[in-house]
Scaffold this motif. Structure first.
Motif, PDB file in Angstrom:
ATOM      1  N   LEU A  78       9.615  -0.793   6.505  1.00  0.00           N
ATOM      2  CA  LEU A  78       8.846  -1.997   6.189  1.00  0.00           C
ATOM      3  C   LEU A  78       9.667  -2.999   5.392  1.00  0.00           C
ATOM      4  O   LEU A  78       9.564  -4.210   5.606  1.00  0.00           O
ATOM      5  CB  LEU A  78       7.564  -1.625   5.436  1.00  0.00           C
ATOM      6  CG  LEU A  78       6.523  -0.882   6.272  1.00  0.00           C
ATOM      7  CD1 LEU A  78       5.454  -0.278   5.366  1.00  0.00           C
ATOM      8  CD2 LEU A  78       5.900  -1.803   7.311  1.00  0.00           C
ATOM      9  N   LYS A  79      10.497  -2.514   4.476  1.00  0.00           N
ATOM     10  CA  LYS A  79      11.364  -3.410   3.708  1.00  0.00           C
ATOM     11  C   LYS A  79      12.351  -4.129   4.619  1.00  0.00           C
ATOM     12  O   LYS A  79      12.640  -5.314   4.438  1.00  0.00           O
ATOM     13  CB  LYS A  79      12.128  -2.644   2.618  1.00  0.00           C
ATOM     14  CG  LYS A  79      11.335  -2.388   1.377  1.00  0.00           C
ATOM     15  CD  LYS A  79      12.221  -1.747   0.325  1.00  0.00           C
ATOM     16  CE  LYS A  79      11.568  -1.767  -1.021  1.00  0.00           C
ATOM     17  NZ  LYS A  79      12.465  -1.233  -2.070  1.00  0.00           N
ATOM     18  N   GLU A  80      12.876  -3.420   5.603  1.00  0.00           N
ATOM     19  CA  GLU A  80      13.819  -4.030   6.538  1.00  0.00           C
ATOM     20  C   GLU A  80      13.123  -5.086   7.394  1.00  0.00           C
ATOM     21  O   GLU A  80      13.663  -6.178   7.607  1.00  0.00           O
ATOM     22  CB  GLU A  80      14.452  -2.956   7.437  1.00  0.00           C
ATOM     23  CG  GLU A  80      15.433  -3.497   8.448  1.00  0.00           C
ATOM     24  CD  GLU A  80      16.639  -4.177   7.836  1.00  0.00           C
ATOM     25  OE1 GLU A  80      17.219  -5.047   8.511  1.00  0.00           O
ATOM     26  OE2 GLU A  80      17.016  -3.858   6.684  1.00  0.00           O
ATOM     27  N   ILE A  81      11.940  -4.786   7.869  1.00  0.00           N
ATOM     28  CA  ILE A  81      11.177  -5.765   8.653  1.00  0.00           C
ATOM     29  C   ILE A  81      10.870  -6.989   7.795  1.00  0.00           C
ATOM     30  O   ILE A  81      11.045  -8.132   8.236  1.00  0.00           O
ATOM     31  CB  ILE A  81       9.877  -5.144   9.198  1.00  0.00           C
ATOM     32  CG1 ILE A  81      10.204  -4.067  10.228  1.00  0.00           C
ATOM     33  CG2 ILE A  81       8.970  -6.214   9.812  1.00  0.00           C
ATOM     34  CD1 ILE A  81       9.021  -3.198  10.622  1.00  0.00           C
ATOM     35  N   ALA A 111      10.259   6.909   4.154  1.00  0.00           N
ATOM     36  CA  ALA A 111      10.824   6.405   5.402  1.00  0.00           C
ATOM     37  C   ALA A 111      10.088   5.145   5.861  1.00  0.00           C
ATOM     38  O   ALA A 111      10.717   4.176   6.304  1.00  0.00           O
ATOM     39  CB  ALA A 111      10.764   7.477   6.484  1.00  0.00           C
ATOM     40  N   ALA A 112       8.773   5.149   5.737  1.00  0.00           N
ATOM     41  CA  ALA A 112       7.978   3.974   6.121  1.00  0.00           C
ATOM     42  C   ALA A 112       8.339   2.786   5.232  1.00  0.00           C
ATOM     43  O   ALA A 112       8.456   1.655   5.722  1.00  0.00           O
ATOM     44  CB  ALA A 112       6.485   4.287   6.022  1.00  0.00           C
ATOM     45  N   ALA A 141       0.827  -1.203   0.000  1.00  0.00           N
ATOM     46  CA  ALA A 141       0.000   0.000   0.000  1.00  0.00           C
ATOM     47  C   ALA A 141       0.866   1.259   0.000  1.00  0.00           C
ATOM     48  O   ALA A 141       0.545   2.247  -0.688  1.00  0.00           O
ATOM     49  CB  ALA A 141      -0.933  -0.008   1.212  1.00  0.00           C
ATOM     50  N   THR A 142       1.957   1.218   0.730  1.00  0.00           N
ATOM     51  CA  THR A 142       2.869   2.362   0.789  1.00  0.00           C
ATOM     52  C   THR A 142       3.509   2.602  -0.571  1.00  0.00           C
ATOM     53  O   THR A 142       3.562   3.741  -1.048  1.00  0.00           O
ATOM     54  CB  THR A 142       3.963   2.118   1.861  1.00  0.00           C
ATOM     55  OG1 THR A 142       3.320   1.972   3.134  1.00  0.00           O
ATOM     56  CG2 THR A 142       4.951   3.258   1.920  1.00  0.00           C
ATOM     57  N   ILE A 143       3.958   1.544  -1.203  1.00  0.00           N
ATOM     58  CA  ILE A 143       4.567   1.671  -2.528  1.00  0.00           C
ATOM     59  C   ILE A 143       3.545   2.199  -3.537  1.00  0.00           C
ATOM     60  O   ILE A 143       3.848   3.069  -4.354  1.00  0.00           O
ATOM     61  CB  ILE A 143       5.167   0.327  -2.982  1.00  0.00           C
ATOM     62  CG1 ILE A 143       6.388  -0.006  -2.123  1.00  0.00           C
ATOM     63  CG2 ILE A 143       5.531   0.349  -4.465  1.00  0.00           C
ATOM     64  CD1 ILE A 143       6.927  -1.411  -2.305  1.00  0.00           C
ATOM     65  N   SER A 144       2.328   1.718  -3.459  1.00  0.00           N
ATOM     66  CA  SER A 144       1.268   2.177  -4.357  1.00  0.00           C
ATOM     67  C   SER A 144       1.001   3.669  -4.186  1.00  0.00           C
ATOM     68  O   SER A 144       0.889   4.410  -5.166  1.00  0.00           O
ATOM     69  CB  SER A 144      -0.004   1.378  -4.100  1.00  0.00           C
ATOM     70  OG  SER A 144      -1.058   1.865  -4.882  1.00  0.00           O
ATOM     71  N   ALA A 196       6.119  16.455   1.931  1.00  0.00           N
ATOM     72  CA  ALA A 196       6.347  15.825   3.233  1.00  0.00           C
ATOM     73  C   ALA A 196       5.718  14.436   3.270  1.00  0.00           C
ATOM     74  O   ALA A 196       6.298  13.498   3.821  1.00  0.00           O
ATOM     75  CB  ALA A 196       5.784  16.698   4.347  1.00  0.00           C
ATOM     76  N   THR A 197       4.546  14.299   2.670  1.00  0.00           N
ATOM     77  CA  THR A 197       3.862  13.005   2.653  1.00  0.00           C
ATOM     78  C   THR A 197       4.706  11.965   1.943  1.00  0.00           C
ATOM     79  O   THR A 197       4.864  10.837   2.430  1.00  0.00           O
ATOM     80  CB  THR A 197       2.490  13.122   1.967  1.00  0.00           C
ATOM     81  OG1 THR A 197       1.699  14.062   2.687  1.00  0.00           O
ATOM     82  CG2 THR A 197       1.778  11.783   1.916  1.00  0.00           C
ATOM     83  N   TYR A 198       5.265  12.317   0.805  1.00  0.00           N
ATOM     84  CA  TYR A 198       6.100  11.374   0.057  1.00  0.00           C
ATOM     85  C   TYR A 198       7.314  10.966   0.880  1.00  0.00           C
ATOM     86  O   TYR A 198       7.678   9.789   0.934  1.00  0.00           O
ATOM     87  CB  TYR A 198       6.540  11.983  -1.277  1.00  0.00           C
ATOM     88  CG  TYR A 198       7.266  10.997  -2.163  1.00  0.00           C
ATOM     89  CD1 TYR A 198       6.559  10.209  -3.055  1.00  0.00           C
ATOM     90  CD2 TYR A 198       8.652  10.836  -2.094  1.00  0.00           C
ATOM     91  CE1 TYR A 198       7.211   9.284  -3.867  1.00  0.00           C
ATOM     92  CE2 TYR A 198       9.313   9.922  -2.893  1.00  0.00           C
ATOM     93  CZ  TYR A 198       8.587   9.152  -3.785  1.00  0.00           C
ATOM     94  OH  TYR A 198       9.226   8.234  -4.568  1.00  0.00           O
TER      95      TYR A 198
END
Length: 67
Positions: free
Chosen positions: A55-58, A50-51, A26-29, A43-45
């Motif tokens: 998430l990729k690391e997790i 950062a999210a 969803a974040t990537i989308s 700022a949103t982007y």
């Protein structure tokens, strides 16, 4: 009783892994939508960026452990 607890814990980890992957998608989308609109400096982007990194690391750590 221990096996049931282990099975419940594994199910919880599997659910967590699925949630992380859903949130990552969803974040990537959302980032793709903003990029298409030329809003990569907002700022949103940057928050989404950062999210995504987190998430990729997790996700990578979960995959290393077979989850």
């Amino acid at each position: 009783m221990v096996e049931k607890d282990d099975a419940a814990r594994l199910a919880a980890y599997d659910a967590f892994a699925a949630d992380v992957r859903d949130e990552l998608a969803a974040t990537i989308s959302r980032m793709d939508e903003l990029a298409a609109a030329g809003k990569v400096k907002t700022a949103t982007y940057r928050q989404l960026f950062a999210a995504r990194v987190t998430l990729k690391e997790i996700d990578a750590r979960l995959r290393e452990r077979g989850l």
